[in-house]
Design a protein around this motif. Structure first.
Motif, mmCIF file in Angstrom:
data_model
loop_
_atom_site.group_PDB
_atom_site.id
_atom_site.type_symbol
_atom_site.label_atom_id
_atom_site.label_comp_id
_atom_site.label_asym_id
_atom_site.label_seq_id
_atom_site.Cartn_x
_atom_site.Cartn_y
_atom_site.Cartn_z
ATOM 1 N N ASP A 147 -4.511 1.808 14.284
ATOM 2 C CA ASP A 147 -4.549 0.366 14.814
ATOM 3 C C ASP A 147 -5.877 -0.259 14.919
ATOM 4 O O ASP A 147 -6.788 0.358 15.075
ATOM 5 C CB ASP A 147 -3.783 0.588 16.405
ATOM 6 N N ARG A 216 -4.096 -5.341 15.676
ATOM 7 C CA ARG A 216 -2.817 -5.110 16.638
ATOM 8 C C ARG A 216 -3.172 -5.637 18.124
ATOM 9 O O ARG A 216 -2.413 -6.133 18.690
ATOM 10 C CB ARG A 216 -2.052 -3.837 16.891
ATOM 11 N N ARG A 235 -1.841 -9.418 14.118
ATOM 12 C CA ARG A 235 -0.670 -9.276 13.434
ATOM 13 C C ARG A 235 0.451 -9.612 14.211
ATOM 14 O O ARG A 235 0.297 -10.028 15.405
ATOM 15 C CB ARG A 235 -0.480 -7.899 12.839
ATOM 16 N N HIS A 236 1.504 -9.877 13.496
ATOM 17 C CA HIS A 236 2.990 -10.121 14.100
ATOM 18 C C HIS A 236 3.085 -8.964 15.332
ATOM 19 O O HIS A 236 2.865 -8.053 15.283
ATOM 20 C CB HIS A 236 4.031 -9.947 13.322
ATOM 21 N N HIS A 237 3.430 -9.798 16.445
ATOM 22 C CA HIS A 237 3.704 -8.834 17.713
ATOM 23 C C HIS A 237 2.317 -8.363 18.250
ATOM 24 O O HIS A 237 2.245 -7.304 19.150
ATOM 25 C CB HIS A 237 4.666 -7.606 17.726
ATOM 26 N N GLY A 238 1.179 -8.877 17.961
ATOM 27 C CA GLY A 238 0.015 -8.583 18.631
ATOM 28 C C GLY A 238 -0.326 -9.047 19.896
ATOM 29 O O GLY A 238 0.407 -9.661 20.572
ATOM 30 N N VAL A 239 -1.261 -8.332 20.604
ATOM 31 C CA VAL A 239 -1.528 -8.563 21.807
ATOM 32 C C VAL A 239 -2.986 -9.197 22.268
ATOM 33 O O VAL A 239 -3.935 -8.370 21.655
ATOM 34 C CB VAL A 239 -1.159 -7.620 22.913
ATOM 35 N N LYS A 261 3.753 -15.623 15.301
ATOM 36 C CA LYS A 261 3.653 -14.250 15.407
ATOM 37 C C LYS A 261 4.223 -13.381 16.681
ATOM 38 O O LYS A 261 3.940 -12.141 16.666
ATOM 39 C CB LYS A 261 2.370 -13.930 15.528
ATOM 40 N N ALA A 262 5.264 -14.047 17.480
ATOM 41 C CA ALA A 262 5.615 -13.592 18.737
ATOM 42 C C ALA A 262 4.690 -12.817 19.466
ATOM 43 O O ALA A 262 4.639 -11.888 19.707
ATOM 44 C CB ALA A 262 6.762 -12.746 18.396
ATOM 45 N N LEU A 263 3.301 -13.494 19.458
ATOM 46 C CA LEU A 263 2.157 -12.735 20.070
ATOM 47 C C LEU A 263 2.071 -12.749 21.625
ATOM 48 O O LEU A 263 2.785 -13.666 22.227
ATOM 49 C CB LEU A 263 0.887 -13.127 19.769
ATOM 50 N N THR A 264 1.670 -11.862 22.535
ATOM 51 C CA THR A 264 1.445 -11.958 23.708
ATOM 52 C C THR A 264 -0.132 -12.105 24.121
ATOM 53 O O THR A 264 -0.917 -11.487 23.573
ATOM 54 C CB THR A 264 1.816 -10.408 24.313
#
Length: 331
Positions: A147, A216, A235-239, A261-264
């Motif tokens: 990661d 990530r 990246r996609h779904h990164g936080v 990216k559906a990030l948080t």
């Protein structure tokens, strides 16, 4: 009597003064400790002018973190004895306790046995940095092998701890720094990649370092407009975990990148887990193991004597340091 650093008005380093105060006996759940070394933290520099998470109640104490020797135990405190070498960890409100002193009363829940094999100065530099980084990267972020994690302001004690923790689990720490002055030191400290943000394009450099995948996680103490670029670099779904507010400008929410990216993006402080005995025990075990193996070891930027506490805060606010500032307490 104890020699205690307090401030009677909010402001710059110059508002700190020494007050001679009675120490007294520890109450149930507390202990009295003789302070040997104090680790300085940005939180204290923000608390002093009234810019921290809580408003100081004047006259206010300071100090989250210290190495010390137990002098006396309050009723109900178990697992410690007078003479034990301990570490005071950042688990309490500075409106209730503070360790900028030669002797202090502290809550037993904010004390752990001092790690073996390290000095009092090193011990004072461990807990805020490594607990903060562990909570974000391991407990919440589940950082693992391969990661990539972006670490802005990486020359801070917490940033350097994050680099070491990332390396210890086989992750890829990408350090950022504003100027080239600290780039070589960050490379030597274990950063897999160093991005000088005043000279290089953050997104392009992260994409290059990750083969175009993006990071990530982001572990950010700064906030501000740079969050937009950080969102582009993950990246996609990164936080994105924001644990500080060093930027003076507002922090935008990167809504387009968040949707694409559906990030948080979430705020974080170590206080969300520090009073949970099970999570604290896991953190302490991780840190103790890392110290014992040599994979974790605090980097000390500079030491000051307690008499020079004002100068130590001036130095902290200069941003010149690489690693942790520690104040020693003679007896």
């Amino acid at each position: 009597m104890a020699r205690v650093v307090r401030f009677h008005r909010t402001g710059g380093p110059e508002v700190m003064q020494f007050d001679d105060l009675p120490v007294g006996d520890p109450q149930p759940g507390e202990m009295r400790v003789r302070i040997e070394a104090i680790g300085l933290n940005r939180a204290e520099a923000m608390f002093r002018p009234g810019a921290y998470l809580e408003t100081p109640r004047l006259p206010a104490r300071l100090g989250y973190e210290a190495s010390a020797t137990v002098e006396a135990l309050g009723e109900g405190v178990e697992g410690f004895a007078p003479g034990d070498a301990v570490s005071v960890i950042p688990a309490f409100s500075m409106n209730a306790y503070g360790v900028y002193a030669d002797t202090a009363i502290v809550p037993a829940y904010g004390v752990v046995q001092r790690p073996t094999g390290i000095s009092a100065i090193e011990s004072a530099a461990v807990w805020m940095a490594y607990l903060t980084a562990w909570g974000a990267l391991i407990d919440i972020g589940h950082l693992g092998r391969g990661d990539a994690v972006i670490i802005p302001a990486a020359s801070s004690s917490v940033g350097l701890a994050a680099i070491q923790i990332a390396n210890s689990v086989g992750a890829i720490p990408i350090a950022t720094t504003r100027t080239r002055a600290k780039a070589a030191a960050l490379d030597e400290a274990g950063a897999a990649h160093v991005v000088v943000t005043s000279e290089q394009d953050l997104v392009a450099e992260v994409n290059h370092a990750t083969g175009g995948k993006g990071a990530r996680l982001v572990f950010d103490p700064v906030g501000g407009p740079q969050v937009e670029a950080l969102a582009q670099a993950i990246r996609h779904h990164g936080v994105i975990l924001i644990y500080g507010a060093l930027a003076t400008a507002l922090t935008p929410f990167p809504v387009i990148a968040a949707m694409q990216k559906a990030l948080t993006l979430r705020g974080y402080t170590l206080f969300e887990f520090i009073r949970d005995p099970e999570r604290l025990a896991r953190a302490a075990a991780f840190i103790d193991d890392g110290l014992a193996s040599g994979g974790l070891m605090p980097i000390i930027a500079k030491t000051f004597p307690l008499d020079a506490i004002v100068q130590a805060h001036v130095y902290m606010e200069s941003n010149e340091q690489f690693g942790k500032i520690v104040v020693t307490v003679p007896h």
